[in-house]
Design an enzyme around this catalytic site. Sequence first.
Site, PDB file in Angstrom:
ATOM      1  N   LYS A  58       1.183  -1.430   0.155  1.00 39.55           N
ATOM      2  CA  LYS A  58      -0.219   0.067  -0.013  1.00 39.55           C
ATOM      3  C   LYS A  58       1.258   1.468   0.081  1.00 39.55           C
ATOM      4  O   LYS A  58       1.867   1.376   0.777  1.00 39.55           O
ATOM      5  CB  LYS A  58      -0.653   0.089   1.526  1.00 39.55           C
ATOM      6  CG  LYS A  58      -1.488   1.526   1.470  1.00 39.55           C
ATOM      7  CD  LYS A  58      -3.160   0.811   0.946  1.00 39.55           C
ATOM      8  CE  LYS A  58      -3.837   1.758   0.035  1.00 39.55           C
ATOM      9  NZ  LYS A  58      -3.655   2.976  -1.044  1.00 39.55           N
ATOM     10  N   LYS A  77       4.115   2.292   8.649  1.00 37.70           N
ATOM     11  CA  LYS A  77       2.930   2.512   8.860  1.00 37.70           C
ATOM     12  C   LYS A  77       1.746   1.972   9.299  1.00 37.70           C
ATOM     13  O   LYS A  77       0.308   2.483  10.411  1.00 37.70           O
ATOM     14  CB  LYS A  77       2.979   3.962   8.285  1.00 37.70           C
ATOM     15  CG  LYS A  77       1.604   5.118   8.336  1.00 37.70           C
ATOM     16  CD  LYS A  77       0.902   5.588   7.015  1.00 37.70           C
ATOM     17  CE  LYS A  77       2.682   6.759   7.042  1.00 37.70           C
ATOM     18  NZ  LYS A  77       2.531   7.810   6.269  1.00 37.70           N
ATOM     19  N   LYS A 108       5.987   1.833  -2.390  1.00 43.36           N
ATOM     20  CA  LYS A 108       5.732   3.495  -3.114  1.00 43.36           C
ATOM     21  C   LYS A 108       5.835   3.608  -4.489  1.00 43.36           C
ATOM     22  O   LYS A 108       6.430   2.550  -4.859  1.00 43.36           O
ATOM     23  CB  LYS A 108       6.491   3.845  -2.731  1.00 43.36           C
ATOM     24  CG  LYS A 108       6.579   5.402  -2.299  1.00 43.36           C
ATOM     25  CD  LYS A 108       5.054   6.250  -1.220  1.00 43.36           C
ATOM     26  CE  LYS A 108       4.779   7.205  -1.138  1.00 43.36           C
ATOM     27  NZ  LYS A 108       4.129   7.541   0.107  1.00 43.36           N
ATOM     28  N   THR A 147      -6.473  12.625   6.830  1.00 44.38           N
ATOM     29  CA  THR A 147      -5.198  13.319   8.304  1.00 44.38           C
ATOM     30  C   THR A 147      -4.866  13.775   8.793  1.00 44.38           C
ATOM     31  O   THR A 147      -4.538  13.261   9.884  1.00 44.38           O
ATOM     32  CB  THR A 147      -4.070  13.302   7.042  1.00 44.38           C
ATOM     33  OG1 THR A 147      -3.543  11.537   5.993  1.00 44.38           O
ATOM     34  CG2 THR A 147      -2.870  12.824   7.232  1.00 44.38           C
ATOM     35  N   ASN A 162      -3.696  20.149   2.351  1.00 48.34           N
ATOM     36  CA  ASN A 162      -4.499  18.710   2.126  1.00 48.34           C
ATOM     37  C   ASN A 162      -4.180  18.339   3.313  1.00 48.34           C
ATOM     38  O   ASN A 162      -5.798  18.177   4.585  1.00 48.34           O
ATOM     39  CB  ASN A 162      -4.410  18.019   1.253  1.00 48.34           C
ATOM     40  CG  ASN A 162      -4.768  18.568  -0.257  1.00 48.34           C
ATOM     41  OD1 ASN A 162      -5.621  19.309  -0.354  1.00 48.34           O
ATOM     42  ND2 ASN A 162      -4.074  17.628  -1.446  1.00 48.34           N
ATOM     43  N   SER A 203      -8.021   4.982   3.475  1.00 52.64           N
ATOM     44  CA  SER A 203      -8.075   4.373   2.557  1.00 52.64           C
ATOM     45  C   SER A 203      -8.322   2.776   2.779  1.00 52.64           C
ATOM     46  O   SER A 203      -8.603   2.304   1.091  1.00 52.64           O
ATOM     47  CB  SER A 203      -6.160   4.114   1.780  1.00 52.64           C
ATOM     48  OG  SER A 203      -6.176   5.603   1.174  1.00 52.64           O
TER      49      SER A 203
END
Length: 404
Positions: free
Chosen positions: A65, A89, A101, A185, A214, A340
Amino acid sequence: MSQLEDARENLREALKSIGKEEYYSRLENPERFVEVNFPVSMDSGEKKMFKGFRSQHSTLRGPGKGGIRFSPDVNEDEVKALSLWMSLKCAVADIPYGGAKGGVVVDTGNLSESEEERLSRRYIDAIAEVIGENRDIPAPDMNTSSRNMAWMMEEYSNDNRELIPGVITGKPVEAFGSKGRSEATGYGAAYIIEEIIEEENLKDVTAAVQGFGNAAAPAVEKLEQLGVNVVAVSDSLGTAYDENGLSYENLVKCERKHGEVCPAGEKLSRDKILELDVDFLIPAAIEGVINEETVEDVKADYIVEIANGPTTRKADKVLEQKDVRMIPDILANSGGVTVSYYEWVQNRTGDYWSKEKVLEKLSENIRDAYRQFRDLRDEEEIYGREGAYRIATSKIVEAIETRE
Ligand code: NAD
């Protein structure tokens, strides 16, 4: 030290502290790393070559992810470091994912919208063989947005002759995205701050937030709702500062009108925000801002890292000595990846949730992750980043030892 060296050193130390250093060689490199070179038709009719990467650090706790960034500076080491952080994370946030990533070397400022659409589609075609809803699920990152995700999901689905929304997250709500993702977030970090305020019984709480994008803007909104006095907010152009507190509504209005957070109250130069004597300093813009040069001037009691990698390893050593309470990025900004994950669950079940339900679940999940972190940190009397790394590496090692 490069980001990758920093990430590996932190990993090595964490594995050592849990007595599992033998797994370092297993986890220092990604399971799979692909470089792709692909042509994109430009508006002029010319075909131009672009280079992209996808790093799958680990699929031990679930599918890979992690976001896709478009930047002229993206490189192999950066993508590898970021994919390792994603594994940590997801483990610390207790999300059943590994870490990955991706990136494309491109300056999007030089592309028209249709060129950017073709680039997004060609990149996803180029990495299609290694991604998938049970394999590796990309998302937005620097210079990519929900728009890019919608194009990529559509391209991948077309290639597979069926709709596969769960292959990618961070999509627009109108194209199988999740409600609450844009707040996730910032709100996630604010929920952690709320926990700290309650457990420490803090009064007249102040905060300074670097960034108003954001991730940062929803944090400012939620902190105001919690009664926190946000005295300073900066962006790339300057800092708005008022010791009596700024208003979220005014910051948004000003940003819409002038493209910046406008100086309010006393004037303060942009980077002085790091030196304010506040309870919570919240770096939420770019990496490496708390470093050897700036760390001595940090006066905040807590640092809550919404940005990825805002503090260097050398600065960490100083903050630890100064007894600053660190809530590290892999925990503090994990609200984004948590929602997500909810998006992926909704895509795969076809059961779409209200914004209230999404935010309630996020609040519960991130508070649980925070409490687990706090208990370990306080029991072992260790620095915050070390605590979060220990939890993350323990969970990854447990997955290896249970599965193999
Ligand atoms: P963004 O582009 O929306 O916003 C960045 C903000 O930082 C802007 O307000 C910009 O003006 C400001 N900024 C840039 N340089 C600055 C400087 N020198 N001083 C002060 N402000 C400066 O980006 P974002 O999505 O909000 O991401 C910010 C950070 O948070 C990144 O490190 C990102 O990796 C991390 N993050 C974001 C999310 C998310 O959901 N958006 C999730 C996890 C982590």
